[in-house]
Design a protein around this motif. Structure first.
Motif, PDB file in Angstrom:
ATOM      1  N   GLU B  99       0.918  -1.079   0.448  1.00  8.72           N
ATOM      2  CA  GLU B  99       0.228  -0.034   0.120  1.00  8.72           C
ATOM      3  C   GLU B  99       0.937   1.610   0.275  1.00  8.72           C
ATOM      4  O   GLU B  99       0.326   2.215  -0.919  1.00  8.72           O
ATOM      5  CB  GLU B  99      -0.843   0.309   1.178  1.00  8.72           C
ATOM      6  CG  GLU B  99      -2.017   0.698   0.805  1.00  8.72           C
ATOM      7  CD  GLU B  99      -3.157   0.514   2.861  1.00  8.72           C
ATOM      8  OE1 GLU B  99      -2.945  -0.342   3.224  1.00  8.72           O
ATOM      9  OE2 GLU B  99      -3.581   1.529   2.593  1.00  8.72           O
ATOM     10  N   LYS B 100       1.580   1.475   0.749  1.00  5.38           N
ATOM     11  CA  LYS B 100       2.754   1.873   1.262  1.00  5.38           C
ATOM     12  C   LYS B 100       3.359   2.552  -0.298  1.00  5.38           C
ATOM     13  O   LYS B 100       4.103   3.681  -0.832  1.00  5.38           O
ATOM     14  CB  LYS B 100       3.766   2.009   2.038  1.00  5.38           C
ATOM     15  CG  LYS B 100       4.097   3.368   3.059  1.00  5.38           C
ATOM     16  CD  LYS B 100       5.381   2.939   3.526  1.00  5.38           C
ATOM     17  CE  LYS B 100       4.893   2.541   5.677  1.00  5.38           C
ATOM     18  NZ  LYS B 100       6.196   2.212   6.440  1.00  5.38           N
ATOM     19  N   LEU B 101       3.550   0.961  -0.850  1.00  9.51           N
ATOM     20  CA  LEU B 101       4.654   1.525  -2.735  1.00  9.51           C
ATOM     21  C   LEU B 101       3.362   1.984  -3.494  1.00  9.51           C
ATOM     22  O   LEU B 101       4.629   3.337  -4.169  1.00  9.51           O
ATOM     23  CB  LEU B 101       4.728   0.230  -2.789  1.00  9.51           C
ATOM     24  CG  LEU B 101       5.334   0.012  -4.339  1.00  9.51           C
ATOM     25  CD1 LEU B 101       6.933   0.661  -4.393  1.00  9.51           C
ATOM     26  CD2 LEU B 101       4.930  -1.846  -4.691  1.00  9.51           C
ATOM     27  N   MET B 102       2.630   1.769  -3.419  1.00  9.98           N
ATOM     28  CA  MET B 102       1.316   2.433  -4.347  1.00  9.98           C
ATOM     29  C   MET B 102       1.479   3.894  -4.220  1.00  9.98           C
ATOM     30  O   MET B 102       0.946   4.848  -5.403  1.00  9.98           O
ATOM     31  CB  MET B 102      -0.076   1.227  -4.604  1.00  9.98           C
ATOM     32  CG  MET B 102       0.193   0.039  -4.907  1.00  9.98           C
ATOM     33  SD  MET B 102       0.466   0.364  -6.724  1.00  9.98           S
ATOM     34  CE  MET B 102      -1.034   1.318  -7.304  1.00  9.98           C
ATOM     35  N   TRP B 234      12.600  16.646  -2.577  1.00 12.12           N
ATOM     36  CA  TRP B 234      13.822  15.831  -2.617  1.00 12.12           C
ATOM     37  C   TRP B 234      13.395  14.907  -1.062  1.00 12.12           C
ATOM     38  O   TRP B 234      13.468  13.427  -1.535  1.00 12.12           O
ATOM     39  CB  TRP B 234      15.256  16.739  -1.852  1.00 12.12           C
ATOM     40  CG  TRP B 234      16.319  17.162  -3.784  1.00 12.12           C
ATOM     41  CD1 TRP B 234      15.826  18.383  -3.994  1.00 12.12           C
ATOM     42  CD2 TRP B 234      16.192  16.315  -5.184  1.00 12.12           C
ATOM     43  NE1 TRP B 234      16.415  18.538  -4.942  1.00 12.12           N
ATOM     44  CE2 TRP B 234      16.496  17.401  -6.296  1.00 12.12           C
ATOM     45  CE3 TRP B 234      15.653  15.047  -5.149  1.00 12.12           C
ATOM     46  CZ2 TRP B 234      16.838  17.275  -6.920  1.00 12.12           C
ATOM     47  CZ3 TRP B 234      15.983  14.960  -6.758  1.00 12.12           C
ATOM     48  CH2 TRP B 234      16.887  15.433  -7.308  1.00 12.12           C
ATOM     49  N   ARG B 235      12.703  15.726  -0.518  1.00 10.50           N
ATOM     50  CA  ARG B 235      12.529  14.664   0.737  1.00 10.50           C
ATOM     51  C   ARG B 235      11.080  13.162   0.254  1.00 10.50           C
ATOM     52  O   ARG B 235      10.841  12.137   0.399  1.00 10.50           O
ATOM     53  CB  ARG B 235      11.739  15.328   1.741  1.00 10.50           C
ATOM     54  CG  ARG B 235      10.321  15.016   2.294  1.00 10.50           C
ATOM     55  CD  ARG B 235      11.736  14.652   3.793  1.00 10.50           C
ATOM     56  NE  ARG B 235      11.445  13.223   4.516  1.00 10.50           N
ATOM     57  CZ  ARG B 235      11.900  12.794   5.670  1.00 10.50           C
ATOM     58  NH1 ARG B 235      12.630  12.805   6.004  1.00 10.50           N
ATOM     59  NH2 ARG B 235      10.835  11.490   6.466  1.00 10.50           N
ATOM     60  N   LEU B 242      12.662   4.735  -0.562  1.00  4.86           N
ATOM     61  CA  LEU B 242      12.504   4.241   0.802  1.00  4.86           C
ATOM     62  C   LEU B 242      11.180   3.020   0.749  1.00  4.86           C
ATOM     63  O   LEU B 242      11.053   1.825   1.427  1.00  4.86           O
ATOM     64  CB  LEU B 242      12.373   4.737   2.132  1.00  4.86           C
ATOM     65  CG  LEU B 242      13.427   5.845   2.329  1.00  4.86           C
ATOM     66  CD1 LEU B 242      13.562   6.249   3.895  1.00  4.86           C
ATOM     67  CD2 LEU B 242      14.588   4.928   2.918  1.00  4.86           C
ATOM     68  N   ALA B 243      10.257   3.745   0.006  1.00  6.53           N
ATOM     69  CA  ALA B 243       9.043   2.900   0.165  1.00  6.53           C
ATOM     70  C   ALA B 243       9.395   1.363  -0.826  1.00  6.53           C
ATOM     71  O   ALA B 243       8.286   0.291  -0.661  1.00  6.53           O
ATOM     72  CB  ALA B 243       7.326   3.469  -0.498  1.00  6.53           C
ATOM     73  N   VAL B 244       9.688   1.914  -1.874  1.00 10.81           N
ATOM     74  CA  VAL B 244       9.917   1.303  -3.099  1.00 10.81           C
ATOM     75  C   VAL B 244      11.449  -0.096  -2.558  1.00 10.81           C
ATOM     76  O   VAL B 244      11.174  -0.954  -2.859  1.00 10.81           O
ATOM     77  CB  VAL B 244      10.661   1.826  -3.778  1.00 10.81           C
ATOM     78  CG1 VAL B 244      11.180   0.619  -5.411  1.00 10.81           C
ATOM     79  CG2 VAL B 244       9.793   2.314  -4.630  1.00 10.81           C
ATOM     80  N   LEU B 245      11.065   0.319  -1.656  1.00  8.49           N
ATOM     81  CA  LEU B 245      13.010  -0.981  -0.785  1.00  8.49           C
ATOM     82  C   LEU B 245      12.374  -2.368  -0.581  1.00  8.49           C
ATOM     83  O   LEU B 245      12.717  -2.783  -1.324  1.00  8.49           O
ATOM     84  CB  LEU B 245      14.035  -0.001   0.105  1.00  8.49           C
ATOM     85  CG  LEU B 245      15.441   0.821  -0.918  1.00  8.49           C
ATOM     86  CD1 LEU B 245      16.226   1.410   0.694  1.00  8.49           C
ATOM     87  CD2 LEU B 245      15.688  -0.024  -1.594  1.00  8.49           C
ATOM     88  N   PRO B 246      11.614  -2.313   0.351  1.00 14.18           N
ATOM     89  CA  PRO B 246      10.986  -3.179   0.464  1.00 14.18           C
ATOM     90  C   PRO B 246      10.063  -4.415  -0.306  1.00 14.18           C
ATOM     91  O   PRO B 246      10.907  -5.460  -0.579  1.00 14.18           O
ATOM     92  CB  PRO B 246      10.082  -3.055   2.032  1.00 14.18           C
ATOM     93  CG  PRO B 246      10.366  -1.889   2.305  1.00 14.18           C
ATOM     94  CD  PRO B 246      10.780  -1.480   0.951  1.00 14.18           C
ATOM     95  N   PRO B 247       9.493  -4.337  -0.738  1.00 14.54           N
ATOM     96  CA  PRO B 247       8.490  -4.937  -1.714  1.00 14.54           C
ATOM     97  C   PRO B 247      10.009  -5.244  -3.005  1.00 14.54           C
ATOM     98  O   PRO B 247      10.219  -6.294  -3.260  1.00 14.54           O
ATOM     99  CB  PRO B 247       7.455  -4.406  -2.389  1.00 14.54           C
ATOM    100  CG  PRO B 247       7.356  -2.852  -1.762  1.00 14.54           C
ATOM    101  CD  PRO B 247       9.029  -2.274  -1.121  1.00 14.54           C
TER     102      PRO B 247
END
Ligand code: NA
Ligand code: NA
Lengths: 184, 455, 333
Positions: B99-102, B234-235, B242-247
């Motif tokens: 969800e975070k990724l989306m 940039w934030r 960071l959200a993309v990292l785990p998936p």
């Protein structure tokens, strides 16, 4: 498990619909045995990881454990057929049906259970006996080196699953009949 | 009657009956299974009482073979991956990470318009390269993206269409069970088929992206930008990253364990399921209740997919016994055109058959019939199989019997109706056909990569 | 009789010399019988699952089916010996045993209790020892070697400490490519070439110690068989005999050129070292003793086969030119 129940949209019966004792009892049997099916997936993850670690890191492999993977998977999805019927999660094309009233849809559902599901499951259930008997008579085991014995146990999942499917279909039929009664 | 034999009329009756049940709202699995049984009984009655010629279907034992076919599915070690990838998808959903990724995709890509739909295609391509299990990909994409797209005010049809189409990419982009079975059927190298499928698979993904961009540019209301777009910073980029990292780590774990020879694709599914659970734990979302909920939902999703498998295997058995494949063969022999004409006709038939049958049955019944004919005409077998595969892939998304559509409907929120799904998929079917045609007329799209790799 | 059967096979008919024998037999049967005997060959999985051929014929779900006999090992242990016996008989020795040495009688006896009448209908030359991602030079390399093998050959490899797995056939290619496996066995050079294993594993080891010959059988349901006229029975049996010869000829004729072509593809084709073969042979003895102890019929067939093999030995040694003898052989001049 709130999330689960919430997602469980039944297209015909809503929460307020009657749920006769007989349906609840039959559903209960299916749901109880399905607990083992749910647990299957968690165990399966463990077994797959064990197999990977065994082969890649320890340089050995246990064929019996490799075979156990699909034994578990087979049990899970076969028993799941009836659980999925209880929760009305078998996919349907309701492009026309969604415009029809509940009575009509309930009648179609009764037809589907009595004419399509129960006879099919019954035929497979009945025909699987010879299949299992043959396996039992030959004491069939894996043809692979170090594979699992007693294939009849896995084959017996077929009649078990079909029996549960019949119970679930009967439960749903009873539920639809009582829905027809009160909405007359 | 129409020059058809009794058994061929029964084949047509099967189709009609099945579609009839389907549209009265009987679940797909029972429509298939029930039709097979009713037609079997009718056939045997006609055969024994009226001595009607029914080809290979003339005894009850011919129907009992279904028991063995069900067992063969139970014994199929490759399909173990299906529930595992479903588990991974559902756990990813529960972990809150998908969800975070989306969401972060919507915040960054959202300013382009249609950003969420593009994110779906991109994630679809990544999933395709790791799973190849269409049911699991569609379910996963639907679970993580549909609620977010609907909330953002996306057109329901666009949302449904992009999920169903992107989720189907996995059957073509390797690793692919379909290509493995086709290689087996025609005794070809799996590796060459895999290499041959890469360019067409990516081409399809690219075409979907371009379609989304153009459609949204023409009608911005299809995919409204998020209302309160955060000012660029940039934030924001960092958050997205960071959200993309785990998936991404998860997908890498699955792909990586395959490519570094740690695990087979089947085992990688188990690693993926474990990885998703681990991520949920790290994100402090894992509890016994969550674990159990995911397990229960895995049962439901897996079983509805296998319900259709079992129905389809029963249906195909009776259909084959009645000579359904010979009917197709006869039709093929009647084609008058030249070599390319034959290829196009074969593809057209595969596409037509795809409206009613599932790829597995078409691959098992139809491909062995036409494959040798095409090769005898002087075509490259690798090229033909890939074209055929892309044409068959279309069968997943063509109504009424489109497996991706069923999976999507099974996993979508209730406000998405079957009608939405059927209408939303149309542009993607057209794109798919365009890609089939471009491969037919530009064979290098397929043959270039295998030649580069294997010489 | 008018015979019209749908006959499922367990290897795709597109596999050269492995899968194309029964289609040839079917064609011949129709010609020889003037169209009275029609076999409709059904590809694996199209009707019944590839591995369910024997069982379907036994239980009468089909009149007849065609399969490699090693697949029935889990149900009828002795069947493995008729399918392929490690360090067993080579094709001509095998047919000698079957047709002249009592093999056929033992075969009928083995399958009688299961209601099946099996007919030898195709024997092919040795299958390769396997495709390896590195060359095997000594016995020490075997321990922990990740190898995919099915059947009795796999039991022997396990005995030597190899890490034997049974990955599904469709996953082999990729497993070799990525290193999940170090090696796999599959079939004859012609078949292996079709499946492209040479693209991912560059060392092709022979000989096929685990399968010096490989035989496929037409399984006919016993009731169906006894219901046929003697003439029909004879036509089918005789045509299968021709099919066996056809498979032997075809299998033998095609391997040499394919093997030569592997060199151009960067494949090193060579025999396993003597010591490795010896280790396999010793392990075979252990496994065969174990299997014999577990199943009396297995013991009976294996003993008979070994006795026949021994009885052929003197003739074999003296009657033929040495195997390494060639026209240009320096040492023989
Ligand atoms: Na894939
Ligand atoms: Na379709």
């Amino acid at each position: 498990m709130s999330r689960l129940i919430e997602d469980d949209h039944d297209s015909i019966v809503d929460e307020a619909a009657p749920n006769p004792l007989i349906s609840r009892a039959l559903d209960g049997v299916v749901s109880f045995i399905s607990l083992f099916a749910h647990a299957t997936w968690i165990i399966l993850i463990g077994i797959i990881l064990t197999n990977v670690v065994m082969r890649y890191f320890l340089g050995g492999s246990i064929v019996a454990l490799e075979e156990l993977q699909w034994h578990l998977y087979a049990f899970g999805f076969m028993v799941g057929l009836s659980y999925t019927l209880v929760h009305d999660q078998h996919v349907r094309v309701d492009v026309l049906a969604e415009h029809w009233n509940k009575r009509r849809r309930a009648k179609i559902e009764i037809f589907a259970m009595l004419v399509l599901v129960i006879p099919f499951a019954g035929v497979i259930l009945f025909d699987s006996f010879d299949f299992i008997e043959f396996s039992l008579r030959l004491n069939e085991r894996s043809r692979s080196p170090g594979g699992l014995p007693y294939r009849w146990i896995l084959k017996s999942v077929i009649p078990l699953a079909m029996g549960l499917l019949i119970l679930a279909a009967l439960a749903r039929t009873a539920r639809m009949i009582s829905l027809l009664r009160i909405s007359r | 009657m129409l020059g058809l034999a009794a058994n061929e009329l029964l084949v047509l009756l099967m189709l009609v009956m099945f579609i009839g049940f389907l549209f009265t709202g009987v679940p797909v699995a029972w429509s298939l299974a029930g039709t097979s049984l009713l037609v079997a009984i009718l056939t045997l009655q006609l055969n024994s009482r009226f001595e009607v010629e029914t080809l290979f279907f003339d005894d009850w034992r011919d129907y009992r073979i279904i028991v063995q076919r069900i067992y063969a599915t139970m014994e199929n070690a490759v399909l173990v991956a299906l529930p595992m990838f479903v588990f991974m998808g559902l756990m990813l959903d529960q972990s809150g990470l998908a969800e975070k990724l989306m969401r972060s995709f919507s915040e960054t890509l959202g300013r382009v318009g249609g950003g969420l739909a593009m994110a779906v295609v991109l994630i679809g391509i990544l999933l395709a390269a790791s799973t190849g299990i269409v049911g699991a990909s569609v379910v996963l994409l639907a679970t993580i993206s549909l609620p977010i797209m609907l909330e953002a005010g996306y057109d329901k049809r666009l949302a449904a269409g992009v999920v169903a189409a992107s989720g189907t990419l996995g059957i073509l982009i390797p690793p692919s069970i379909m290509l493995i079975i086709m290689a087996d059927q025609l005794s070809l190298s799996v590796g060459e088929l895999f290499m041959g499928a890469v360019v067409p698979g990516l081409l399809l993904g690219l075409a979907y992206l371009i379609y989304v961009v153009i459609a949204v540019a023409l009608r911005p209301s299809l995919a409204p930008k998020p209302k309160n777009v955060l000012p660029f910073s940039w934030r924001l980029i960092l958050d997205t990253f960071l959200a993309v990292l785990p998936p991404l780590a998860l997908i890498l774990a699955v792909l990586g364990s395959i490519f570094f020879g740690i695990a087979t694709p089947t085992e990688a599914s188990g690693i993926g399921a474990f990885g998703a659970t681990l991520l949920a734990f790290l994100n402090r979302r894992l509890s016994l209740e969550v674990l159990w909920t995911v397990a229960v939902r895995t049962t439901l999703t897996t079983a509805f997919i296998f319900g259709i498998f079992i129905g389809a295997t029963a249906f195909a058995l009776v259909m084959r016994g009645l000579g359904g494949d010979q009917l197709i063969e006869r039709a093929l022999e009647a084609i008058p055109f030249g070599a390319t004409g034959v290829v196009l006709t074969v593809l057209f038939f595969a596409f037509l058959a795809g409206f009613f049958l599932d790829w597995l049955e078409i691959t098992l019944i139809f491909l062995p019939l036409v494959g040798p004919v095409i090769v005898a005409l002087g075509f490259d077998p690798i090229w033909f199989v890939i074209v055929f595969a892309v044409a068959l892939q279309t069968s997943f998304i063509t109504p009424p019997v489109g497996f991706s559509l069923f999976y999507l409907k099974g996993a979508a929120p209730p406000e998405i109706t079957t009608g939405d799904v059927y209408r939303g998929i149309v542009p993607f079917v057209i794109i798919q056909l365009a890609v089939v045609l471009s491969i037919v007329f530009l064979p290098a799209l397929v043959t270039w990569l295998p030649t580069m790799v294997y010489g | 009789d008018e015979v019209r059967w749908a006959v499922p096979i367990s290897f795709a008919s597109t596999l050269t010399a492995l899968g194309d024998t029964l289609p040839w037999v079917a064609e011949r049967l129709a010609e020889v019988s003037d169209g009275k005997i029609q076999f409709e060959v059904v590809e694996p999985g199209a009707m019944i699952p590839a591995l369910a051929v024997f069982e379907s014929a036994a239980t009468g779900q089909i009149e007849a089916g065609y399969s490699w006999m090693g697949y029935e090992r889990g149900q009828v242990p002795a069947s493995a010996l008729f399918g392929a016996t490690p360090f067993g008989l080579e094709p001509h020795g095998y047919v000698a045993w079957m047709y002249q040495g009592g093999g056929n009688e033992l075969l009928r006896e083995t399958f009688e209790p299961f209601g099946v009448y099996p007919i030898l209908c195709g024997t092919i030359p040795p299958e390769a020892a396997g495709w390896f991602t590195f060359p095997i030079e000594n016995v020490d390399q075997l321990a922990g070697l990740k190898f995919r093998a099915a059947g009795i050959g796999g039991e022997i490899m396990k005995e030597l400490g190899m890490s034997v797995t049974v990955l599904p056939g469709g996953e082999l290619y990729q497993a070799l490519e990525t290193g999940v496996l170090d090696a796999t066995e599959f079939s004859l050079p012609t078949v292996d070439e079709q499946l492209g294993f040479f693209q991912v594993a560059k060392f092709y080891h022979m000989p096929g110690w685990h399968q010096p010959s490989t035989s496929q059988f037409l399984y006919v349901n016993a009731d169906v068989w006894s219901g046929l006229s003697p003439q029909t029975q004879s036509v089918i049996e005789t045509t299968c005999m021709a099919g066996t010869l056809y498979a032997m000829a075809r299998g033998e004729a095609l391997q040499g050129p394919v093997l030569s072509s592997f060199e151009e593809k960067g494949v090193t084709a060579q025999q396993l070292p003597e010591g490795v073969l010896q280790a396999f042979r010793d392990a075979t003895e252990v496994v065969m003793d174990r299997e014999s102890a577990a199943d009396p019929q297995f013991a009976k067939v294996y003993t008979a086969m070994k006795e026949f093999q021994a009885s052929m030995q003197p003739w074999h040694e003296l009657g033929y030119l040495p195997r390494d003898w060639t026209w240009d052989d320096e040492s023989s001049q």
